[in-house]
Design a protein around this motif. Structure first.
Motif, PDB file in Angstrom:
ATOM      1  N   THR A 202       0.822  -1.223   0.000  1.00 31.72           N
ATOM      2  CA  THR A 202       0.000   0.000   0.000  1.00 31.72           C
ATOM      3  C   THR A 202       0.852   1.268   0.000  1.00 31.72           C
TER       4      THR A 202
ATOM      5  N   VAL B 126      -7.068  -5.120   0.561  1.00 26.07           N
ATOM      6  CA  VAL B 126      -5.650  -4.770   0.445  1.00 26.07           C
ATOM      7  C   VAL B 126      -4.898  -5.442   1.585  1.00 26.07           C
TER       8      VAL B 126
ATOM      9  N   PHE C 141      -4.902   2.783   4.531  1.00 18.39           N
ATOM     10  CA  PHE C 141      -5.203   2.777   3.099  1.00 18.39           C
ATOM     11  C   PHE C 141      -6.617   2.257   2.867  1.00 18.39           C
TER      12      PHE C 141
END
Length: 351
Positions: free
Chosen positions: A15, A37, A48
């Protein structure tokens, strides 16, 4: 986050800065959605994910176990691309691997072979192939408007501060990153080969001019193509304040010049013409916009177009436009540049 009807789910591994480009590109596609993610830094992954309205998985295994992840964007340091990609392939996931495909040809070959054997689609990011200027240049080349190609020049004169390299321990290392050519210049190496054809041999010099890093920050190479044409490759992250990346393709009947994906001029028998009825060029000596000086300032349109092509390739049962072999070809040229610089000799390529 409500899934889009009929959309394919993407997972992003890593990320950092480039992951934001992938997330934005996925968000721009009606046929795609960001499912999850992960990152070795759990806090970075959580932040993120929160900003994107998705889920942060605890590790790669958990992300790959998700049934709603159809494809994986590999956004980890370059030296880990094949390692992460191989695990995704074993899980049956399609792949979008950030450039380069890896830092060695051996690792690249392992990943390409595994993806082929598993029947999953693999694309290596070369988003500038989808820029309008490059598409037009290829059309002119393919139609013979430039005649027989005789000279190709690729130049990526960018600037990165020492703080950029100090921001992560892997940056500028041979094992995980490479130097300016493998990290930044490889985009235009790929474009040069895409336009001019395979490279037969390379003679090069690489130096570290302005940074405290293990790898080079400036590369210069002379190449001979299998067609008999010749060319140059220049790449640097020491060119303050950073300039537009440039590709020039010259044939017996004309020349095209591309800067940062825009076809800025074309010259035929009737003289030099601005492209598309007149494109404003950068002032002499002016710093190029965006990524020339700022690694986070990238246009997402190319990434979106390449991910859209990956999805189309999956649906149509074909190879992506920029497949693993294309990524390998660009890496082979870069490796030849490095080998030539180390040995002081001309290096012959496989293909």
């Amino acid at each position: 986050m409500t899934p889009r009807a009929g959309s394919r789910g993407f997972g992003i591994v890593g990320t950092g800065t480039i992951a934001a480009m992938h997330a934005d590109a996925i968000a721009a596609l009606p046929s795609a959605r960001l499912a999850a993610v992960t990152d070795v830094d759990a806090r970075a992954a959580a932040a993120f994910a929160a900003g994107r309205g998705t889920v942060a998985e605890r590790d790669l295994g958990a992300l790959l176990a998700r049934g709603d992840v159809d494809a994986v964007c590999v956004c980890v340091p370059s030296g880990q691309h094949a390692e992460v990609g191989m695990r995704a392939v074993k899980a049956g996931k399609h792949l979008a691997v950030e450039k380069p495909v890896d830092v060695t040809l051996e690792a690249a070959d392992r990943l390409i072979g595994a993806a082929r054997d598993a029947g999953v689609a693999l694309t290596v990011i070369s988003q500038h192939r989808f820029d309008p200027g490059l598409i037009e240049a290829r059309r002119l080349i393919d139609e013979g408007a430039l005649g027989r190609l005789v000279l190709g020049e690729a130049s990526t004169k960018w600037y990165r501060s020492q703080a950029y390299y100090d921001s992560a321990a892997w940056r500028g290392t041979w094992a995980m990153d490479g130097g300016s050519l493998l990290n930044q210049g490889i985009h235009y190496v790929d474009l040069l080969r895409w336009c001019m054809g395979p490279v037969a041999e390379v003679t090069a010099v690489c130096t570290t001019q302005a940074h405290q890093i293990e790898a080079e920050d400036t590369s210069l190479a002379i190449v001979r193509f299998t067609s008999g044409a010749v060319g140059t490759i220049m790449s640097s992250t020491a060119a303050f304040p950073g300039f537009a990346a440039r590709l020039e393709i010259t044939g017996t009947k004309g020349t095209v010049i591309i800067e940062d994906g825009r076809l800025v001029s074309r010259a035929f028998g009737d003289g030099i013409q601005p492209a598309d009825g007149g494109v404003q060029q950068l002032a002499e000596g002016a710093a190029g916009p965006g990524a020339a000086a700022n690694p986070a300032a990238l246009d997402i349109s190319g990434h979106a177009a390449q991910l859209a092509d990956l999805l189309a390739a999956i649906d149509e049962g074909r190879a992506p436009a920029v497949d693993g072999e294309a990524g390998r070809a660009a890496l082979e040229i870069v490796c030849a540049v490095y080998e030539s610089s180390r040995s002081g000799r001309t290096v012959t390529l496989r293909s």
